[in-house]
Design a protein around this motif. Structure first.
Motif: not given
Length: 357
Positions: A19-30
């Motif tokens: 994917d274009n984006c890397i996101e390590w820190m944002t809270k994700l849903p269950p």
């Protein structure tokens, strides 16, 4: 439900390989997990001085302008099926990310290409090469639309400013152990747990394709670029999770995500649980489509999707608008993320057909 050969599943998971984006820190849903959790829990390298595990940045996923998702589907009492939906834009990104995510390539029984654009097909030969090097003896079907273009490009004010790299040829796929299989019509794969659409009906007024898209044609001794905004070979994939509803993969949404949803609702009469992939709302030319798209997903589709994962070519403005409308239902998904959900046959009794206003 319409009499189409799609069976509901008891287990569904997806791992985003490109994917274009890397996101390590944002809270994700269950149900969602970050890539880093895998790295830190599966025998990470340990610092001799402090005894702490290293954050091994050399071997994490990389972002790239494209999309690829590894889909696992399973019906209780049956074997799991692994389907790779698209392969990203290039040979290096998918190779790095397959290694980072420890993907068992021999388990992948089918690659589904959403459409003939190199940001979705560019990693295909690399993936097949890796699979072959792992001495996988089982064949890998490569599910393709038969209308492979010679070349595609983008024009601005009538001038072609660039063409996409070549898509893999059928012969190149065969040479690396892939088995090309062409489909213009909708069909079920993976033990009838994944539906690959046929041509997507274009019924929404504001969804008018990809501005400036052109195709190289060679007919009757003449060669030229011709307009091709609608990208009619594009296909989506659908999975029906018991007690939840449909998970839709729309890798680029050249057909328009509203058209994709309308087609899936008409075919299956199932609520939309999750929408995944590129919504193609990035760029100044497509800004006017953001508001009616968000309005449809948030207010006109009932029930609204539980989750929308705007990825790849969705664009920042569309993500902001979707988050404003859907709150935590808009998930900031990216490469390396994984989502797992278990179906609920008992809850299926309380699932009703959706409606579109």
């Amino acid at each position: 439900m319409a009499s189409l050969p799609l069976r509901s599943v008891d287990k569904f998971s997806v791992t985003f390989v490109v994917d274009n984006c890397i996101e390590w820190m944002t809270k994700l849903p269950p149900g969602f997990t970050h890539e880093m959790k895998q790295h830190l829990s599966h025998n990470p390298p340990v610092d001799d001085v402090t005894g702490a595990p290293f954050v091994d940045l050399e071997n994490c996923c990389c972002g790239a302008h494209g999309f690829s998702a590894l889909i696992e589907t399973q019906i209780e009492g049956e074997a799991a099926h692994f389907t790779l939906f698209d392969t990203g834009p290039d040979s290096r990104a998918i190779a790095r990310n397959v290694a980072a995510l420890q993907v068992d390539t021999h388990k992948v029984e089918r690659i589904v290409l959403s459409h003939w654009h190199a940001d979705h097909s560019g990693g295909m030969l690399s993936f097949l090469r890796i699979r072959a090097q792992e001495a996988c003896r089982s064949p890998c079907v490569v599910d393709l639309h038969p209308d492979r273009p010679v070349a595609r490009g983008i024009s601005v004010q009538g001038k072609v400013i660039g063409r996409m790299p070549n898509d893999p040829t059928f012969d190149e796929i065969r040479q690396l152990g892939g088995v090309p299989e062409t489909h213009a019509e909708g069909h079920a794969v993976a033990g009838s747990t994944v539906w690959v659409s046929g041509e997507i009906p274009r019924v929404t007024e504001f969804e008018t394709g990809l501005p400036g898209a052109v195709r190289w044609t060679e007919q009757e001794g003449k060669t030229d670029w011709v307009p091709e905004e609608h990208i009619m070979d594009e296909r989506y994939a659908a999975i029906d999770v018991a007690g939840k509803g449909l998970v839709l993969f729309s890798a680029c949404s050249h057909a328009g995500i509203v058209n994709v949803v309308k087609d899936a609702v008409a075919k299956f009469s199932r609520p939309i649980y999750m929408i995944i992939g590129g919504l193609h709302l990035a760029g100044t030319d497509l800004v006017p489509r953001i508001e009616p798209t968000v309005e449809f997903l948030a207010n006109k589709l009932r029930p609204a999707p539980t989750y929308v994962l705007p990825m790849h070519c969705s664009g920042f403005a569309a993500k902001v608008a979707l988050e404003h409308a859907l709150g935590e239902g808009c998930v900031p998904a990216g490469v390396g993320h994984k989502f797992e959900v278990t179906g609920d046959r008992e809850a299926e009794k309380h699932v009703f057909p959706p409606s579109v206003q």
